[in-house]
Design an enzyme around this catalytic site. Structure first.
Site, PDB file in Angstrom:
ATOM      1  N   ILE A  15      -3.727  -2.811 -11.946  1.00 23.52           N
ATOM      2  CA  ILE A  15      -4.235  -3.037 -10.576  1.00 23.52           C
ATOM      3  C   ILE A  15      -3.146  -3.568  -9.651  1.00 23.52           C
ATOM      4  O   ILE A  15      -3.367  -3.760  -8.456  1.00 23.52           O
ATOM      5  CB  ILE A  15      -5.441  -4.004 -10.573  1.00 23.52           C
ATOM      6  N   PHE A  20       8.778  -7.712 -11.930  1.00 17.33           N
ATOM      7  CA  PHE A  20       9.047  -7.995 -13.339  1.00 17.33           C
ATOM      8  C   PHE A  20       7.940  -7.546 -14.295  1.00 17.33           C
ATOM      9  O   PHE A  20       7.987  -7.862 -15.475  1.00 17.33           O
ATOM     10  CB  PHE A  20       9.290  -9.494 -13.525  1.00 17.33           C
ATOM     11  N   THR A  22       3.541  -5.910 -14.664  1.00 17.75           N
ATOM     12  CA  THR A  22       2.308  -5.348 -14.115  1.00 17.75           C
ATOM     13  C   THR A  22       1.159  -6.350 -14.215  1.00 17.75           C
ATOM     14  O   THR A  22       1.205  -7.296 -14.999  1.00 17.75           O
ATOM     15  CB  THR A  22       1.901  -4.083 -14.890  1.00 17.75           C
ATOM     16  N   LYS A  38      -1.458 -10.666 -16.193  1.00 20.87           N
ATOM     17  CA  LYS A  38      -0.108 -10.428 -15.670  1.00 20.87           C
ATOM     18  C   LYS A  38       0.840 -10.377 -16.861  1.00 20.87           C
ATOM     19  O   LYS A  38       0.948 -11.343 -17.610  1.00 20.87           O
ATOM     20  CB  LYS A  38       0.280 -11.554 -14.707  1.00 20.87           C
ATOM     21  N   ASP A 132       5.898 -19.984  -1.220  1.00 18.42           N
ATOM     22  CA  ASP A 132       5.767 -18.588  -0.774  1.00 18.42           C
ATOM     23  C   ASP A 132       4.368 -18.343  -0.198  1.00 18.42           C
ATOM     24  O   ASP A 132       3.675 -17.395  -0.585  1.00 18.42           O
ATOM     25  CB  ASP A 132       6.062 -17.617  -1.917  1.00 18.42           C
TER      26      ASP A 132
END
Length: 274
Positions: A15, A20, A22, A38, A132
């Site tokens: 998804i 680095f 998926t 992840k 971030d």
């Protein structure tokens, strides 16, 4: 792939894809529930800083869980080749998707901002700075509830209370980060202020054709409210923006202070949500 992960979860479709690895949807037969997984390929982590950040991510998420506005982590599996993080499955919709539809009403923006600031205040109480904050890392569900995700750039402030490093996304990064100074958790408040501005205006406050030009605009920190865009935005919203997007860190609001601002407490200056 880790055997323990395979024994507990069935990996489904991919998804999301990152630098680095998926993110896949996965199913837990024992709980009859879906999660997100992840999977980071360690072979791609050639930069020691990248390796450190991505290995810190599950530690920070575990420390901060559970919080209603932060993506929850459930399991971590690690082998020599892969790091796999099983976490809450969020809707594929982010705040970025909503902003693409045009400016967000003050009432809706106030709801989102209150939740984001609540998540940030929680992080900062634990000495964690996200570094971030941007619309793409803020997930939305069907009930207008946000979930802050992607702690891959997060850092621990420790006893000193500051950190360093040029980390973040040009439009949203605070000037002290760009200038190579030591900085504290208030960089997240600056970024959250830029998110709020972008929600209300449909465009970021600082921009340029290149990353270098954007950084120059950020360092200048010349916050403007163009009349044609901000004509219908309340004075209270602009006041909060000035206190969050403030170059003077000592005068910049903390997340806790921003939560107590009248615009947040009154749910924006609009009568009802869209």
């Amino acid at each position: 792939m880790c055997e323990a992960l395979k024994n507990n979860y069935e990996l489904c479709e991919v998804i999301g894809r990152g630098k680095f690895g998926t993110i896949s949807r996965c199913f837990s037969p024992s709980s009859n529930s879906f999660f997100a997984c992840k999977v980071i390929d360690k072979a791609l982590l050639t930069d020691p800083l990248d390796r450190e950040c991505l290995q810190n991510e599950p530690k920070f998420m575990t420390l901060l869980s559970p919080h209603q506005n932060i993506v929850q982590i459930y399991n971590v599996y690690e082998t020599e080749e892969f790091l796999s993080i099983v976490m809450e499955l969020c809707e594929p919709v982010t705040l970025y998707d909503e902003i693409l539809q045009g400016p967000v009403s003050e009432a809706r923006a106030a709801v989102y901002m209150k939740q984001l600031l609540s998540a940030l205040a929680h992080c900062h109480r634990f000495g964690v700075v996200h570094r971030d904050i941007k619309p793409e890392n803020i997930f939305l569900d069907s009930r207008n509830k946000i979930k802050l995700g992607d702690f891959g750039s997060a850092d621990w402030l420790g006893e000193v209370g500051t950190t360093t490093g040029l980390v973040g996304t040009p439009y949203y990064v605070a000037p002290e980060v760009v200038m190579g100074m030591e900085y504290n958790e208030k960089v997240d408040v600056w970024s959250a202020g830029v998110v709020l501005y972008t929600m209300l205006a449909g465009i970021p406050p600082f921009y340029g054709e290149t990353a270098a030009e954007i950084f120059e605009a950020v360092v200048r920190g010349n916050l403007r409210f163009p009349t044609r865009i901000f004509r219908s935005v309340s004075p209270a919203a602009k006041d909060l923006l000035r206190k969050m997007i403030c170059r003077d860190v000592s005068r910049r609001f903390s997340a806790e202070q921003a939560l107590r601002h009248p615009w947040i407490l009154n749910g924006g200056e609009t009568a009802s949500m869209d």
